[in-house]
Design an enzyme around this catalytic site. Structure first.
Site, PDB file in Angstrom:
ATOM      1  N   ALA A  61       3.703  -5.081  -5.683  1.00 23.42           N
ATOM      2  CA  ALA A  61       4.820  -4.146  -5.864  1.00 23.42           C
ATOM      3  C   ALA A  61       6.099  -4.724  -5.269  1.00 23.42           C
ATOM      4  O   ALA A  61       6.141  -5.061  -4.091  1.00 23.42           O
ATOM      5  CB  ALA A  61       4.505  -2.795  -5.216  1.00 23.42           C
ATOM      6  N   ASN A  91       4.745 -10.184   5.868  1.00 23.48           N
ATOM      7  CA  ASN A  91       5.652 -10.804   4.903  1.00 23.48           C
ATOM      8  C   ASN A  91       4.833 -11.398   3.769  1.00 23.48           C
ATOM      9  O   ASN A  91       4.027 -12.314   3.977  1.00 23.48           O
ATOM     10  CB  ASN A  91       6.475 -11.889   5.599  1.00 23.48           C
ATOM     11  CG  ASN A  91       7.516 -12.512   4.690  1.00 23.48           C
ATOM     12  OD1 ASN A  91       7.433 -12.426   3.468  1.00 23.48           O
ATOM     13  ND2 ASN A  91       8.506 -13.140   5.285  1.00 23.48           N
ATOM     14  N   GLY A  99       0.786  -1.234   0.000  1.00 24.00           N
ATOM     15  CA  GLY A  99       0.000   0.000   0.000  1.00 24.00           C
ATOM     16  C   GLY A  99       0.810   1.271   0.000  1.00 24.00           C
ATOM     17  O   GLY A  99       0.251   2.362  -0.138  1.00 24.00           O
ATOM     18  N   PRO A 119      -2.873  -3.799 -16.168  1.00 24.84           N
ATOM     19  CA  PRO A 119      -2.699  -2.436 -16.676  1.00 24.84           C
ATOM     20  C   PRO A 119      -1.462  -2.289 -17.547  1.00 24.84           C
ATOM     21  O   PRO A 119      -0.480  -3.023 -17.406  1.00 24.84           O
ATOM     22  CB  PRO A 119      -2.553  -1.612 -15.394  1.00 24.84           C
ATOM     23  CG  PRO A 119      -1.947  -2.557 -14.410  1.00 24.84           C
ATOM     24  CD  PRO A 119      -2.478  -3.924 -14.763  1.00 24.84           C
ATOM     25  N   LYS A 173       5.179 -11.275 -13.968  1.00 26.76           N
ATOM     26  CA  LYS A 173       3.748 -10.981 -13.942  1.00 26.76           C
ATOM     27  C   LYS A 173       2.932 -12.126 -14.548  1.00 26.76           C
ATOM     28  O   LYS A 173       1.852 -12.469 -14.054  1.00 26.76           O
ATOM     29  CB  LYS A 173       3.469  -9.682 -14.699  1.00 26.76           C
ATOM     30  CG  LYS A 173       4.065  -8.434 -14.055  1.00 26.76           C
ATOM     31  CD  LYS A 173       3.530  -8.227 -12.652  1.00 26.76           C
ATOM     32  CE  LYS A 173       4.079  -6.958 -12.022  1.00 26.76           C
ATOM     33  NZ  LYS A 173       3.612  -6.782 -10.632  1.00 26.76           N
ATOM     34  N   LEU A 232       1.620   0.454 -18.803  1.00 26.88           N
ATOM     35  CA  LEU A 232       2.573   1.188 -17.968  1.00 26.88           C
ATOM     36  C   LEU A 232       1.829   2.241 -17.161  1.00 26.88           C
ATOM     37  O   LEU A 232       1.142   3.098 -17.718  1.00 26.88           O
ATOM     38  CB  LEU A 232       3.633   1.851 -18.845  1.00 26.88           C
ATOM     39  CG  LEU A 232       4.645   2.732 -18.091  1.00 26.88           C
ATOM     40  CD1 LEU A 232       5.495   1.886 -17.148  1.00 26.88           C
ATOM     41  CD2 LEU A 232       5.524   3.494 -19.069  1.00 26.88           C
TER      42      LEU A 232
END
Length: 334
Positions: free
Chosen positions: A105, A83, A32, A212, A189, A214
């Protein structure tokens, strides 16, 4: 891997999505503190959700305090450390939440290569752990998984005759091509999303993935350097093939929330998400300027010789978001 891909006639479903009960309003967003993660939290708060932000380490909590994010977000946000590869840790983070947004991320510790093969393996492990934790946590009923358009567009040139010219949510990148070209971000991905679908099927967990282009937006090069650098590996070929697509961070965050809300009775499967495809030389030059790179890296030595072989289609997402909603602006996808 098998995706729960169900094309449903929305008219047959009928009516607006049912209003969520109060207990449905607490959700968790992993990573987040990332560029996209922050935008997703913002969109959720605007829609009246309470958000638990899961970060990887205590330093991220301190970073959030330094950025004064908690003050901007108000009482609707709490934060925990978790984690991403530890199921028990994730279960503790997800406990009490009705939904999970896994924004996937990861950062390269070296800060140079953007994304490594090792990180692709880590992404797969995190994907499996998140979905397993969702399934084990009694309160969690659905998961939104952030994948990438790169999981859809890389194909073997020797098999182009068998590839449709219109690429959409049904398309998957060729893993061998990603490995041969060292496209580790695309490989990570692709494998992570496939792993998510596999675990979701095994555990009977309701999952939707968003792919999505870029992710761009205010100061995106500085605030999101790892993903930007990693995504752009192979940028010239993407441009040549008509597959260099971008999406504003606010719009992709909005798409996450809209799809999540629609999962109750009509959203399913994969959704590719973009609002711009860079096809012309002047667009490429402008984009390169934003990235502070030489335009030839995108255009090559003969920019006039580029012809798009493919067309990207996100009709599935456009159809879903075309209905008005009370909590966010209309997401226009081309």
């Amino acid at each position: 891997m098998e995706e729960e891909e169900e094309e449903v006639d929305e008219e047959r479903r009928g009516g607006e999505d049912e209003e969520e009960e109060e207990e449905d309003r607490l959700v968790c967003v992993t990573s987040g503190i990332s560029y996209l993660g922050i935008a997703v939290v913002d969109s959720l708060l605007k829609c009246g959700y309470s958000v638990r932000v899961a970060v990887d380490k205590d330093e991220d909590l301190e970073k959030m305090r330094e950025m004064e994010i908690f003050g901007e977000w108000g009482n609707g946000v709490s934060a925990v450390t978790s984690n991403l590869t530890d199921v028990k840790s994730l279960c503790e983070a997800f406990n009490g939440c009705r939904g999970v947004f896994h924004t996937s991320a990861f950062a390269d510790p070296s800060g140079v290569s953007g994304y490594t093969k090792c990180m692709a393996d880590l992404e797969v492990k995190a994907s499996e752990s998140v979905l397993e934790a969702c399934a084990r946590t009694e309160s969690v009923k659905k998961c939104i998984f952030t994948s990438s358009l790169l999981a859809c567009i890389w194909h073997n040139n020797n098999t182009l005759s068998s590839i449709p010219t219109v690429l959409d949510h049904k398309c998957w990148s060729d893993e061998s091509v990603c490995r041969d070209k060292k496209l580790w971000f695309a490989l990570g991905k692709t494998l992570a999303e496939k792993a998510a679908w596999r675990v979701a099927k095994e555990c009977d967990m309701k999952l939707v993935t968003i792919c999505p282009g870029l992710v761009t937006g205010p100061d995106f090069c500085r605030r999101n350097p790892t993903a930007t650098i990693a995504y752009l590996k192979g940028v010239r070929e993407m441009y040549t093939d008509g597959l260099l697509a971008t999406i504003d961070v606010a719009r992709v965050a909005d798409a996450h929330v809209r799809v999540y809300k629609a999962m109750k009775n009509r959203a399913s499967g994969r959704y590719i998400c973009f609002d711009n495809v860079i096809k012309r030389e002047e667009q490429a030059v402008e984009f390169a300027t934003q990235l502070e790179m030489h335009a030839n890296r995108i255009l090559g030595d003969d920019p006039t010789g580029s012809t798009s072989r493919f067309i990207l289609c996100n009709k599935k997402l456009s159809k879903l978001v075309s209905r008005p909603t009370r909590c966010s602006s209309f997401l226009r996808c081309n």
